[in-house]
Write a protein that holds these residues in place. Structure first.
Motif, PDB file in Angstrom:
ATOM      1  N   ARG A  89       2.362   0.365  -8.622  1.00 50.92           N
ATOM      2  CA  ARG A  89       1.265  -0.490  -9.085  1.00 50.92           C
ATOM      3  C   ARG A  89       1.346  -1.828  -8.373  1.00 50.92           C
ATOM      4  O   ARG A  89       2.437  -2.287  -8.005  1.00 50.92           O
ATOM      5  CB  ARG A  89       1.365  -0.739 -10.607  1.00 50.92           C
ATOM      6  CG  ARG A  89       0.995   0.473 -11.455  1.00 50.92           C
ATOM      7  CD  ARG A  89       1.011   0.129 -12.939  1.00 50.92           C
ATOM      8  NE  ARG A  89       2.322  -0.331 -13.363  1.00 50.92           N
ATOM      9  CZ  ARG A  89       2.531  -1.141 -14.411  1.00 50.92           C
ATOM     10  NH1 ARG A  89       1.519  -1.595 -15.121  1.00 50.92           N
ATOM     11  NH2 ARG A  89       3.757  -1.490 -14.751  1.00 50.92           N
TER      12      ARG A  89
ATOM     13  N   PHE B 229      -1.952  -8.502  -9.113  1.00 51.41           N
ATOM     14  CA  PHE B 229      -2.541  -9.638  -8.399  1.00 51.41           C
ATOM     15  C   PHE B 229      -2.546 -10.853  -9.316  1.00 51.41           C
ATOM     16  O   PHE B 229      -3.082 -10.802 -10.423  1.00 51.41           O
ATOM     17  CB  PHE B 229      -3.967  -9.318  -7.946  1.00 51.41           C
ATOM     18  CG  PHE B 229      -4.702 -10.507  -7.373  1.00 51.41           C
ATOM     19  CD1 PHE B 229      -4.242 -11.126  -6.217  1.00 51.41           C
ATOM     20  CD2 PHE B 229      -5.844 -11.011  -7.987  1.00 51.41           C
ATOM     21  CE1 PHE B 229      -4.906 -12.227  -5.680  1.00 51.41           C
ATOM     22  CE2 PHE B 229      -6.513 -12.096  -7.456  1.00 51.41           C
ATOM     23  CZ  PHE B 229      -6.044 -12.710  -6.303  1.00 51.41           C
TER      24      PHE B 229
ATOM     25  N   ALA C 123     -11.205  -2.764  -5.694  1.00 51.45           N
ATOM     26  CA  ALA C 123     -10.724  -3.852  -6.559  1.00 51.45           C
ATOM     27  C   ALA C 123     -11.790  -4.227  -7.584  1.00 51.45           C
ATOM     28  O   ALA C 123     -12.976  -4.306  -7.264  1.00 51.45           O
ATOM     29  CB  ALA C 123     -10.359  -5.063  -5.712  1.00 51.45           C
TER      30      ALA C 123
ATOM     31  N   LEU D  21      -9.804 -10.961  -6.429  1.00 53.03           N
ATOM     32  CA  LEU D  21      -8.926 -10.101  -5.632  1.00 53.03           C
ATOM     33  C   LEU D  21      -9.628  -9.651  -4.355  1.00 53.03           C
ATOM     34  O   LEU D  21      -9.036  -9.658  -3.273  1.00 53.03           O
ATOM     35  CB  LEU D  21      -8.474  -8.887  -6.458  1.00 53.03           C
ATOM     36  CG  LEU D  21      -7.645  -7.821  -5.726  1.00 53.03           C
ATOM     37  CD1 LEU D  21      -6.439  -8.411  -5.011  1.00 53.03           C
ATOM     38  CD2 LEU D  21      -7.200  -6.721  -6.693  1.00 53.03           C
ATOM     39  N   ARG D  22     -10.893  -9.293  -4.463  1.00 50.38           N
ATOM     40  CA  ARG D  22     -11.642  -8.880  -3.257  1.00 50.38           C
ATOM     41  C   ARG D  22     -11.687 -10.022  -2.238  1.00 50.38           C
ATOM     42  O   ARG D  22     -11.506  -9.816  -1.042  1.00 50.38           O
ATOM     43  CB  ARG D  22     -13.061  -8.443  -3.645  1.00 50.38           C
ATOM     44  CG  ARG D  22     -13.103  -7.106  -4.381  1.00 50.38           C
ATOM     45  CD  ARG D  22     -14.502  -6.509  -4.406  1.00 50.38           C
ATOM     46  NE  ARG D  22     -15.416  -7.274  -5.226  1.00 50.38           N
ATOM     47  CZ  ARG D  22     -15.583  -7.093  -6.535  1.00 50.38           C
ATOM     48  NH1 ARG D  22     -14.889  -6.165  -7.184  1.00 50.38           N
ATOM     49  NH2 ARG D  22     -16.443  -7.825  -7.213  1.00 50.38           N
TER      50      ARG D  22
ATOM     51  N   ASN E 180      -6.715   1.788  -5.546  1.00 51.60           N
ATOM     52  CA  ASN E 180      -7.798   1.034  -6.176  1.00 51.60           C
ATOM     53  C   ASN E 180      -7.819  -0.422  -5.735  1.00 51.60           C
ATOM     54  O   ASN E 180      -8.890  -1.008  -5.557  1.00 51.60           O
ATOM     55  CB  ASN E 180      -7.691   1.121  -7.706  1.00 51.60           C
ATOM     56  CG  ASN E 180      -8.246   2.428  -8.234  1.00 51.60           C
ATOM     57  OD1 ASN E 180      -9.128   3.023  -7.631  1.00 51.60           O
ATOM     58  ND2 ASN E 180      -7.705   2.897  -9.348  1.00 51.60           N
ATOM     59  N   VAL E 181      -6.634  -1.017  -5.559  1.00 54.76           N
ATOM     60  CA  VAL E 181      -6.596  -2.420  -5.128  1.00 54.76           C
ATOM     61  C   VAL E 181      -7.271  -2.576  -3.772  1.00 54.76           C
ATOM     62  O   VAL E 181      -8.067  -3.487  -3.548  1.00 54.76           O
ATOM     63  CB  VAL E 181      -5.136  -2.942  -5.086  1.00 54.76           C
ATOM     64  CG1 VAL E 181      -5.030  -4.221  -4.256  1.00 54.76           C
ATOM     65  CG2 VAL E 181      -4.632  -3.197  -6.506  1.00 54.76           C
TER      66      VAL E 181
ATOM     67  N   ARG F 216       0.832  -1.216   0.000  1.00 50.74           N
ATOM     68  CA  ARG F 216       0.000   0.000   0.000  1.00 50.74           C
ATOM     69  C   ARG F 216       0.863   1.261   0.000  1.00 50.74           C
ATOM     70  O   ARG F 216       0.578   2.226  -0.688  1.00 50.74           O
ATOM     71  CB  ARG F 216      -0.895  -0.014   1.241  1.00 50.74           C
ATOM     72  CG  ARG F 216      -1.993   1.031   1.235  1.00 50.74           C
ATOM     73  CD  ARG F 216      -2.659   1.083   2.598  1.00 50.74           C
ATOM     74  NE  ARG F 216      -3.468  -0.070   2.901  1.00 50.74           N
ATOM     75  CZ  ARG F 216      -4.803  -0.112   2.805  1.00 50.74           C
ATOM     76  NH1 ARG F 216      -5.458   0.956   2.393  1.00 50.74           N
ATOM     77  NH2 ARG F 216      -5.467  -1.185   3.123  1.00 50.74           N
TER      78      ARG F 216
ATOM     79  N   ASN G 189      -3.325  -2.663 -10.757  1.00 53.33           N
ATOM     80  CA  ASN G 189      -3.978  -1.419 -10.379  1.00 53.33           C
ATOM     81  C   ASN G 189      -3.104  -0.636  -9.410  1.00 53.33           C
ATOM     82  O   ASN G 189      -2.084  -1.128  -8.925  1.00 53.33           O
ATOM     83  CB  ASN G 189      -5.348  -1.715  -9.747  1.00 53.33           C
ATOM     84  CG  ASN G 189      -6.423  -0.758 -10.235  1.00 53.33           C
ATOM     85  OD1 ASN G 189      -6.161   0.433 -10.416  1.00 53.33           O
ATOM     86  ND2 ASN G 189      -7.627  -1.267 -10.439  1.00 53.33           N
TER      87      ASN G 189
ATOM     88  N   GLU H  56      -5.388  -8.850 -12.089  1.00 62.21           N
ATOM     89  CA  GLU H  56      -5.645  -7.407 -12.025  1.00 62.21           C
ATOM     90  C   GLU H  56      -4.333  -6.665 -11.799  1.00 62.21           C
ATOM     91  O   GLU H  56      -3.454  -7.137 -11.074  1.00 62.21           O
ATOM     92  CB  GLU H  56      -6.630  -7.097 -10.882  1.00 62.21           C
ATOM     93  CG  GLU H  56      -7.075  -5.650 -10.855  1.00 62.21           C
ATOM     94  CD  GLU H  56      -8.294  -5.405  -9.945  1.00 62.21           C
ATOM     95  OE1 GLU H  56      -8.423  -4.274  -9.473  1.00 62.21           O
ATOM     96  OE2 GLU H  56      -9.101  -6.326  -9.720  1.00 62.21           O
TER      97      GLU H  56
END
Length: 248
Positions: free
Chosen positions: A213, A216, A235, A240-241, A230-231, A208, A226, A224
């Motif tokens: 970037r 995942f 997401a 990923l979530r 956004n991740v 974080r 990002n 993904e």
């Protein structure tokens, strides 16, 4: 440099299947810009480490292409020793030489690969041992050091080669929890200095804070790519979530 003038690493449709039939990488494509910090996350067995190791060809690929600073590292004619001298790698298990002092660990590759004199290599070694906070341990042997200290030696050794790219493979996962913060702080300071870094990690706080970037991966594929914001807050992929909900 590569054609787009910015990317220092370009992976195109990279595939890798292990002899046991496991498809480790499936059509993985990723470009990393000069000075960018890219963090790769995903569950164990998702292909993160395999992909990282293809960048300096510690893992060979079955198909696809990987270009590092304009050189096709997957071409059999490429001089991999020369390429690897430009790519620093820090492993999960420190891979320092137990029979050598800390100082000699950091000097060895400089004299063998970069052909530096002993005096020059020693000066550079001390500079980077100081940078990672263990210059006072230069005459010790790795067996007398903690895991965190050995990992600092490994980082100093990689940096002393003045690499264009640093690869970190789970650099903190073999450490005791209280050692992790110090290594992550070193990695964050490197990120701020503009060194191109590709980092495989489970440390979401580092991802974080330090990543430009986040990539995942799941089952050998990139699901993904990002920004950290956004991740962690928006997401796109359900997978990923689900992954983040289990680890955060």
């Amino acid at each position: 440099m590569s054609e787009n003038g910015e990317a220092i690493i370009i992976a195109e449709n990279v595939n890798k299947t292990y002899p046991n039939g496991v498809k480790a990488l499936r059509d993985v494509s990723l470009s990393v810009k000069k000075g960018e910090v890219v963090v790769i996350i995903g569950a164990s067995g998702s292909g993160k480490t395999t992909f990282l190791r293809t960048i300096n060809q510690l893992e060979y690929i079955d198909s696809g292409k990987i270009t590092v600073d304009g050189v096709d590292v997957t071409d059999p004619k490429t001089n991999l020793t020369k390429i690897r001298a430009e790519i620093g790698m820090v492993f999960q298990h420190f891979n320092v030489f137990p029979h050598m002092s800390v100082l000699n660990n950091v000097i060895l590759a400089q004299t063998l690969v970069k052909k530096r004199s002993r005096k020059e290599a020693e000066d550079i070694a001390l500079e980077f041992l100081n940078k990672v906070g263990i210059a006072d341990k230069k005459d010790d042997y790795p067996g007398n050091l903690s895991g965190g200290q050995q990992q600092r030696v490994a980082i100093a050794r990689a940096l002393a080669m003045n690499p264009k790219i640093m690869l970190f493979d789970e650099a903190t996962s073999a450490l005791d929890p209280e050692m992790v913060g110090g290594i992550l702080d070193i990695m964050k300071s490197l990120a701020k200095e503009g060194i191109t870094m590709v980092v495989v990690t489970h440390e979401m706080g580092f991802a974080r804070e330090a990543a430009d970037r986040i990539v995942f991966m799941d089952h050998g594929q990139i699901i993904e790519i990002n920004t950290p914001d956004n991740v962690f807050t928006n997401a796109k992929s359900e997978r990923l979530r689900q992954f983040l909900s289990q680890i955060l």
